[in-house]
Design an enzyme around this catalytic site. Structure first.
Site, PDB file in Angstrom:
ATOM      1  N   GLY A 354       0.816  -1.198   0.000  1.00  0.00           N
ATOM      2  CA  GLY A 354       0.000   0.000   0.000  1.00  0.00           C
ATOM      3  C   GLY A 354       0.848   1.244   0.000  1.00  0.00           C
ATOM      4  N   PRO A 355       0.249   2.378  -0.222  1.00  0.00           N
ATOM      5  CA  PRO A 355       0.993   3.649  -0.254  1.00  0.00           C
ATOM      6  C   PRO A 355       1.530   4.004   1.120  1.00  0.00           C
ATOM      7  CG  PRO A 355      -1.364   4.038  -0.422  1.00  0.00           C
ATOM      8  CD  PRO A 355      -1.183   2.567  -0.515  1.00  0.00           C
ATOM      9  N   PRO A 356       2.466   4.947   1.201  1.00  0.00           N
ATOM     10  CA  PRO A 356       3.017   5.354   2.507  1.00  0.00           C
ATOM     11  C   PRO A 356       1.946   5.956   3.406  1.00  0.00           C
ATOM     12  CG  PRO A 356       4.384   6.170   0.701  1.00  0.00           C
ATOM     13  CD  PRO A 356       3.137   5.639   0.085  1.00  0.00           C
ATOM     14  N   GLY A 357       2.097   5.716   4.692  1.00  0.00           N
ATOM     15  CA  GLY A 357       1.227   6.356   5.665  1.00  0.00           C
ATOM     16  C   GLY A 357      -0.073   5.659   5.949  1.00  0.00           C
ATOM     17  N   VAL A 358      -0.280   4.438   5.409  1.00  0.00           N
ATOM     18  CA  VAL A 358      -1.550   3.754   5.669  1.00  0.00           C
ATOM     19  C   VAL A 358      -1.455   2.822   6.873  1.00  0.00           C
ATOM     20  CG1 VAL A 358      -2.345   3.904   3.290  1.00  0.00           C
ATOM     21  CG2 VAL A 358      -1.001   1.938   3.991  1.00  0.00           C
ATOM     22  N   GLY A 359      -0.278   2.713   7.493  1.00  0.00           N
ATOM     23  CA  GLY A 359      -0.166   1.960   8.744  1.00  0.00           C
ATOM     24  C   GLY A 359       0.354   0.549   8.584  1.00  0.00           C
ATOM     25  N   LYS A 360       1.205   0.307   7.588  1.00  0.00           N
ATOM     26  CA  LYS A 360       1.707  -1.063   7.371  1.00  0.00           C
ATOM     27  C   LYS A 360       2.638  -1.494   8.503  1.00  0.00           C
ATOM     28  CE  LYS A 360       3.470  -0.009   3.348  1.00  0.00           C
ATOM     29  NZ  LYS A 360       3.042   1.396   3.302  1.00  0.00           N
ATOM     30  N   THR A 361       3.614  -0.648   8.833  1.00  0.00           N
ATOM     31  CA  THR A 361       4.579  -1.012   9.873  1.00  0.00           C
ATOM     32  C   THR A 361       3.913  -1.107  11.243  1.00  0.00           C
ATOM     33  OG1 THR A 361       6.321   0.103   8.608  1.00  0.00           O
ATOM     34  CG2 THR A 361       6.782  -0.396  10.907  1.00  0.00           C
ATOM     35  N   SER A 676      -4.004   2.573 -18.704  1.00  0.00           N
ATOM     36  CA  SER A 676      -5.379   2.823 -18.274  1.00  0.00           C
ATOM     37  C   SER A 676      -5.916   4.199 -18.656  1.00  0.00           C
ATOM     38  CB  SER A 676      -5.490   2.636 -16.755  1.00  0.00           C
ATOM     39  OG  SER A 676      -4.665   3.563 -16.088  1.00  0.00           O
ATOM     40  N   LYS A 719      -7.993   4.492  -7.274  1.00  0.00           N
ATOM     41  CA  LYS A 719      -8.475   5.480  -8.241  1.00  0.00           C
ATOM     42  C   LYS A 719      -9.809   6.077  -7.805  1.00  0.00           C
ATOM     43  CE  LYS A 719      -6.010   3.382 -12.126  1.00  0.00           C
ATOM     44  NZ  LYS A 719      -6.113   2.703 -13.424  1.00  0.00           N
TER      45      LYS A 719
END
Length: 801
Positions: A354-361, A676, A719
């Site tokens: 996912g993109p940065p800042g979505v809480g993966k870590t 796309s 999107k």
């Protein structure tokens, strides 16, 4: 009875015939001294019962004291007085009163002088001789008395004076000395002094023994140290070991016996220890073996954390730490459910994309907390050396184990949660490919026998729960095949509001030291902050903006401008500054040749503007905006499609002989690529060539073929989130992506009108503000537009060649 000025004494008893220096600081005592100096210089010295009493009265003083003569008085700069007094006669206190004289307030004592008692006889002589002899021995042991103190005492003939002189020089308590002073009988005084001296002599003799013993011990220690150093030097020359080495080897052997090593590891450890025993301790190879054994025995052989199997508790932990992200949470709870039932499930290998800042870590930490595992993290960003994963071979100087083994030592258990952060940022150079080295680590069928180059042993990683994070799937296919991909597409506006209210605001309030009630961010102001100051898939920028509001609020509070700060939509710009983004495009006019497309990036979805104009030319198409190869080919294909279908869209084909098309995608410095944007390109071209404006509130995404079919695309949720953030009302998506709408959150689908389309004609019908008018166009019309071709008369026929 006579009256004398009284000088109370602390911690000292003055005897007759004794000359003593005193420091006097109390006002009444100074006044008494000045009064004595003004008179016949006599003063009454009396010891206090409590040395801490600053203003003593009759009950705070002993009964018997000494009438003394002031020999010398000196006033010091700090206000105290140094006085030299000489004791003369014993006296007892009868009355005490306070008087005020010219020198100030002071104590005046009414005393009765005691006449000295003279004692003689054989017993007195024997006692005096005993005291002198005892005192001589005491003076030898005591370091506080001069060497000839015993001889001076032997010159005294009077029994009373001898007792007083001996008592004055003893290191006895005030109460004991006062008892000697109060006794008038010389014989009893001599007995008391002799008794005190015997006690002091016992103490001094013990001290002397202790000093001697300590001195001998120190000498012995120094001698042993010196001999040991000599022995070490001799052993070093001869190549032998010492006791320390033997102890270390014994400790290593004990560890090998106690640890639950595998059979292979135990054999290897014993073999290395055997080699170590036969080596010189200071040799380089011995250091290498010692370090190897430290690593080997430091691994968590057989040590495991007790895993949690309470599914509701795990769910509550995940919900408390993170809002939304239901797909990931469901996967973790499913894993725990199987683990609780079978107790044999191998650790899953998840990859959060996912993109940065979505809480993966942070989600990795929550998973560890929910499952009861230890948490270890290794960032792989910029790692280029295969040895970072597998370790260095021991043939190299300074070799070390890989990050996997190192972090397992740190975790202390063989079943931690191992977070491999930024796995898509792995590098590759001449030192090897770390992504390929991870194939063994992340394969559940192989990692039960993971071999680190440094250890040269198999270590079981099957119980480790690996969680990887990545911003994109730009990874080798073999590595992707070993991981379970879970996408974290980003957050909707409503989800961001919930995350901020539940976590971010409270976190920043605590971080900035704000007290409860001092800072408030209203719900409406929070929405405006998200809409006009952030445009991201995650919440990092939002957290920074909240931190800015907290800082500015704290400054106002500390400067006294406000007691509490409430941020509302009306005053938001005072704290956050000028708005950075526009929310919504409803106020924009419909334009010819301007289409809003939707793009997927590593940081989430983005709105992509496509602009098209015609310029004089010969039917070519020009592109600008740093387009990639795939997108440039898409422009050529879209142009070919429009040229082939131009009459159907009301476009005269002859225009392509006079005009060129220029396609531009703004933000020219940003690279753009992907298929796309196909339907967006076609719509922009048709709008430009027909002059029909495109609706400003519509966005589209989809790949187009030469026959006009709209093909499926990826990254649909990102999107749609971008369209929702940008204020788009309607989104056109490929018909083949209709099935993906089931996984789109309801609030996204409610905020947008999503129209699946399967052909370009459907796209144009929705996107253009007016319907296009097809025209009839024949080959004869083509010929008539050729340069030099005669214009046909009205009604004449054309022959096709």
């Amino acid at each position: 009875m006579n009256l004398y000025p009284l000088l109370p004494l602390r911690d000292i008893v003055v005897f007759p015939g004794m000359v003593v220096p005193l420091f006097v600081g109390r006002e009444k005592s100074v006044s008494a001294l000045e009064a004595a100096m003004a008179g016949n210089k006599d003063i009454f010295l009396l010891a206090q019962l409590d040395p801490g009493c600053d203003d003593p009265d009759r009950d705070d003083l002993y009964e018997t004291g000494v009438i003394a003569s002031v020999l010398q008085l000196l006033k010091l700069p700090d206000g105290t007085v140094r006085v030299l007094v000489e004791g003369k006669d014993r006296a007892t206190l009868h009355d005490l009163r306070e008087e005020t004289t010219a020198q100030g307030a002071m104590l005046v004592a009414q005393v009765e002088q005691l006449e000295p008692v003279v004692a003689t006889g054989t017993e007195i002589s024997a006692m005096m001789r005993s005291v002198v002899d005892q005192f001589a021995e005491y003076a030898k042991l005591s370091k506080k008395l001069p060497q000839d103190a015993g001889g001076q005492l032997g010159d005294i003939d009077d029994a009373g004076k001898l007792a007083d002189s001996a008592a004055a020089n003893l290191a006895a308590k005030v109460a004991d000395k006062q008892a000697v002073l109060s006794e008038s009988d010389p014989l009893k005084r001599l007995e008391m002094v002799l008794s005190f001296m015997e006690g002091e002599l016992g103490v001094l003799q013990v001290e002397r023994k202790i000093r001697g013993r300590v001195k001998r011990q120190m000498e012995k220690t120094q001698r042993e140290y010196y001999l040991n150093e000599q022995l070490k030097a001799i052993q070093s020359e001869l190549g032998g070991g010492d006791d320390g080495e033997a102890n270390e080897i014994a400790e290593l052997q004990e560890k090998i016996d106690k640890l639950k090593l595998s059979k292979e590891a135990k054999t290897k450890a014993n073999a290395e220890l055997k080699k170590l025993k036969g080596m010189q301790p200071m040799s380089a190879e011995a250091t290498v073996i010692r370090n190897y054994l430290d690593v080997l025995l430091g691994l968590p052989w057989g040590k495991k954390s007790k895993l949690k199997r309470d599914l509701p508790a795990a769910q509550s932990v995940l919900d408390a730490d993170h809002y939304a992200l239901d797909k990931v949470k469901d996967r973790i709870i499913e894993y725990l459910a199987v683990q609780a039932r079978t107790n044999k499930l191998k650790g899953p290998i998840l990859c959060l994309v996912g993109p940065p800042g979505v809480g993966k870590t942070s989600l990795g930490k929550s998973i560890a907390k929910a499952t009861g595992r230890e948490f270890v993290r290794q960032s792989l960003g910029g790692v280029r050396d295969e040895a970072e994963i597998r370790g260095h071979r021991r043939t190299y100087i300074g070799s070390l184990p890989g990050k996997i083994v190192t972090n397992l030592r740190k975790a202390g258990t063989s079943n931690p949660l191992f977070l491999l952060d930024e796995i898509d940022k792995l590098g590759q150079d001449f030192r090897g490919d770390p992504a390929s080295a991870l194939l063994e680590v992340l394969d559940p069928e192989q990692n039960a026998k993971f071999q680190d180059h440094y250890l040269e042993l198999d270590f079981d990683l099957s119980d480790v729960m690996f969680v990887c994070t990545a911003n994109s799937l730009n990874l080798p296919q073999a590595l992707l095949d070993r991981m379970e991909i879970i996408r974290l597409e980003g957050y909707t506006e409503d989800e961001k509001v919930q995350i901020a209210e539940r976590h971010l605001i409270a976190k920043q309030v605590e971080a900035h030291g704000l007290k409860k009630g001092e800072f408030e961010l209203t719900h409406e102001a929070l929405r405006d902050l998200i809409r006009y100051y952030t445009r991201e898939a995650g919440v990092r920028t939002l957290e920074r903006e909240v931190a800015r509001l907290a800082r500015k609020s704290l400054r106002q509070i500390l400067e006294g401008k406000a007691g509490t700060v409430t941020v509302t939509p009306e005053n938001l710009d005072e704290f956050a500054g000028v708005r950075k983004f526009r929310h919504g495009v409803s106020d924009e006019e419909n334009q010819v040749g301007a289409v809003t497309g939707l793009a997927w990036t590593e940081v989430g979805g983005e709105l992509l503007t496509i602009e098209s104009v015609t310029v004089p030319g010969k039917g070519a198409v020009k592109t600008t905006g740093k387009l990639g190869e795939v997108m440039s080919e898409g422009v050529q294909m879209a142009f070919s499609f429009v040229k082939a279908r131009s009459p159907a869209y009301g476009i005269k084909p002859s225009i392509f002989q006079r005009k060129d098309l220029h396609i531009h995608l703004p933000e020219g410095a940003v690279p753009k690529d992907g298929p796309s944007a196909g339907i967006g390109m076609v719509t922009a071209m048709v709008s430009t060539l027909t002059g029909i404006p495109v609706r400003a509130d519509i966005a589209m995404t989809g790949e187009v073929t030469l026959r006009g079919r709209v093909l499926a695309i990826g990254g649909l949720k990102e999107k749609l989130l971008a369209a929702l953030r940008g204020g788009i009302k309607t989104v056109l998506i490929p018909e083949e992506n209709r099935k993906d709408l089931a996984e789109i959150p309801a609030n996204i689908k409610e905020g947008l009108e999503i129209i699946p389309v399967s052909h370009v004609d459907e796209v144009l019908a929705h996107a253009l503000t007016a319907p296009y008018q097809p025209i009839e166009w024949t080959e004869a019309d083509d010929l008539s537009t050729q340069p030099g071709h005669p214009v046909a008369a009205p009604g004449s026929s054309h022959t096709a060649h």
